[in-house]
Design a protein around this motif. Sequence first.
Motif, PDB file in Angstrom:
ATOM      1  N   UNK A 256       9.173  -5.142  -3.678  1.00 38.49           N
ATOM      2  CA  UNK A 256       9.270  -5.472  -5.113  1.00 38.49           C
ATOM      3  C   UNK A 256       9.248  -4.225  -5.995  1.00 38.49           C
ATOM      4  N   UNK A 257       8.825  -3.106  -5.458  1.00 38.20           N
ATOM      5  CA  UNK A 257       8.785  -1.863  -6.232  1.00 38.20           C
ATOM      6  C   UNK A 257      10.206  -1.380  -6.485  1.00 38.20           C
ATOM      7  N   UNK A 258      10.587  -1.287  -7.754  1.00 32.95           N
ATOM      8  CA  UNK A 258      11.959  -0.865  -8.052  1.00 32.95           C
ATOM      9  C   UNK A 258      12.075   0.014  -9.293  1.00 32.95           C
ATOM     10  N   UNK A 259      10.937   0.453  -9.872  1.00 35.47           N
ATOM     11  CA  UNK A 259      10.988   1.213 -11.119  1.00 35.47           C
ATOM     12  C   UNK A 259      10.041   2.405 -11.085  1.00 35.47           C
ATOM     13  N   UNK A 260      10.487   3.502 -11.675  1.00 31.54           N
ATOM     14  CA  UNK A 260       9.683   4.716 -11.790  1.00 31.54           C
ATOM     15  C   UNK A 260       9.603   5.102 -13.260  1.00 31.54           C
ATOM     16  N   UNK A 261       8.381   5.196 -13.754  1.00 27.86           N
ATOM     17  CA  UNK A 261       8.152   5.562 -15.148  1.00 27.86           C
ATOM     18  C   UNK A 261       7.752   7.025 -15.202  1.00 27.86           C
ATOM     19  N   UNK A 262       8.647   7.869 -15.689  1.00 27.86           N
ATOM     20  CA  UNK A 262       8.341   9.302 -15.764  1.00 27.86           C
ATOM     21  C   UNK A 262       7.761   9.605 -17.139  1.00 27.86           C
ATOM     22  N   UNK A 263       6.535   9.128 -17.367  1.00 32.86           N
ATOM     23  CA  UNK A 263       5.861   9.354 -18.635  1.00 32.86           C
ATOM     24  C   UNK A 263       5.567  10.825 -18.845  1.00 32.86           C
ATOM     25  N   UNK A 264       5.111  11.131 -20.033  1.00 35.80           N
ATOM     26  CA  UNK A 264       4.955  12.532 -20.422  1.00 35.80           C
ATOM     27  C   UNK A 264       6.191  12.889 -21.201  1.00 35.80           C
ATOM     28  N   UNK A 265       6.043  13.211 -22.448  1.00 32.46           N
ATOM     29  CA  UNK A 265       7.204  13.294 -23.327  1.00 32.46           C
ATOM     30  C   UNK A 265       7.875  14.644 -23.378  1.00 32.46           C
ATOM     31  N   UNK A 266       9.001  14.667 -24.081  1.00 28.45           N
ATOM     32  CA  UNK A 266       9.700  15.904 -24.376  1.00 28.45           C
ATOM     33  C   UNK A 266       8.976  16.655 -25.495  1.00 28.45           C
ATOM     34  N   UNK A 267       9.033  17.977 -25.482  1.00 28.98           N
ATOM     35  CA  UNK A 267       8.510  18.743 -26.615  1.00 28.98           C
ATOM     36  C   UNK A 267       9.430  18.589 -27.824  1.00 28.98           C
ATOM     37  N   UNK A 268       8.887  18.855 -28.987  1.00 26.57           N
ATOM     38  CA  UNK A 268       9.716  18.838 -30.193  1.00 26.57           C
ATOM     39  C   UNK A 268       9.694  20.225 -30.830  1.00 26.57           C
ATOM     40  N   UNK A 269      10.591  20.452 -31.727  1.00 24.38           N
ATOM     41  CA  UNK A 269      10.771  21.768 -32.338  1.00 24.38           C
ATOM     42  C   UNK A 269       9.540  22.165 -33.151  1.00 24.38           C
ATOM     43  N   UNK A 270       8.945  23.314 -32.815  1.00 24.88           N
ATOM     44  CA  UNK A 270       7.768  23.766 -33.548  1.00 24.88           C
ATOM     45  C   UNK A 270       7.952  25.133 -34.201  1.00 24.88           C
ATOM     46  N   UNK A 271       9.152  25.689 -34.103  1.00 20.96           N
ATOM     47  CA  UNK A 271       9.484  26.928 -34.813  1.00 20.96           C
ATOM     48  C   UNK A 271      10.995  27.071 -34.857  1.00 20.96           C
ATOM     49  N   UNK A 272      11.482  27.970 -35.682  1.00 18.95           N
ATOM     50  CA  UNK A 272      12.924  28.203 -35.745  1.00 18.95           C
ATOM     51  C   UNK A 272      13.432  28.864 -34.467  1.00 18.95           C
TER      52      UNK A 272
END
Length: 465
Positions: A256-272
């Motif tokens: 029944x296992x069919x999904x992988x959740x790759x949690x942990x987000x992308x970084x966002x822009x914090x400087x130019x």
Amino acid sequence: MNTKYIDLINQTFDFPQEEFKIDTKKNLHFHDIDTMKLAEEFGTPLKFTYLPKISENIIKAKTWFKTAMRKHKYKGRYHYCYCTKSSHFKHVLDEALSNNIHIETSSAVDIDIIENLKRAGKITDKTYILSNGFKRDEYVKKIQGLINSGHRNCIPIIDNYEEIDLLTDGIRKKINIGIRIASEEEPKFEFYTSRLGIGYKNIVDFYRRDIKENKKVNLKMLHFFINTGIKDNAYYWNELSKCLKVYINLKRICPTLDSLNIGGGFPIKNSLGFDYDYEYMIDEIISQIKIACDDAEVETPHIFTEFGSYTVGESGGALYKVLYQKKQNDRENWNMINSSFITTLPDSWAINKRFVMLPLNRWNDTYERVLLGGLTCDSDDYYNSEQHMNAIYLPVYKDEKPLYLGFFNTGAYQESIGGYGGLQHCLIPQPKHIIISKNNEGKLEYKVFKEQQKPSDFLKILGYE
């Protein structure tokens, strides 16, 4: 001689950038927003949310995953989930959900929000609700109520060994669950293993002991979360590799296992100077998952992501006016803003969170090195080069020429951490909050979401009224 502020930025960074540019008056524009016009019309201090950026980032991520999956002939679907803890505001959820996405929850009140969104027709029983976090009575009961009401795509993510029994006691049907992996933290952390989830080495035994013969649950998902986010470093790739080994071992004994959740987000822009190749990272993640599964001869999983800051962070901004400059010694000039960093940008002083900071006006003037101070009497109410990555330079302070500045990409966590609408340090009021959207003709529309807090608001909370 290049002594103007605009010269400094042009010499230091690749400028203008996608979301930042300067107009003929040498004022700053953020996306389509004339920031000086915004400050003059609504006053400062001011917070704003630019809703179109939320949809833009969601669409980008969906496109990158679709492209990578097609390139690698990946057999599996991609599901974009939004972490409500980043910002619970209705206008944020409404904008995000307009892009056919799913939701990750972390507390009991989140389920009340889910029920509200269902009544409003914003989500349906087909919307995936991934319920994370350490669960006890109220949270458990609300998850059960959601499932019993027919929300078939609610998947509680098991955080500890007791939660299966807690969740299934009172459930009238077989439910799908996930298991969260307790990832090993980066070496700089004070602890070795995440307090959330179940250890790598224990998951297969846990499945055999408590899930395999359990007629009340199906194991549907393995949840992999990295606290520091998805980064192109040895630590992340090593943890992903360990996660894939667990997934493969589980998949071999759990159909029944069919999904992988790759949690942990992308970084966002914090400087130019921010540089992050989102498209490469997604391509590499999909590639590594497919290679590992193909080598093990197991079916590739459906991919879920939980993007919170990436979804909403770059939609937010805070605008201030410099009230006064204090020269404390031969080297330190303190520009005092008309608000408090502790009140409006708590991440900046609590964990030295970095944001893009730029002046709104006077880009054609000469510049100086400064420190930024807030209005409270707390010595921690400041913003300096430690948070900013570089020394802070701004146009030279002049009494006769007011200086305005903005912090950008502040849309995640600041309101919830700062206790939006409640008591603030030294009773500095929360600023006015503006929601910026686009109409069908592409023109900006401005709506006052909340006026600045009044003294009476504080007195009522404190019991004086």
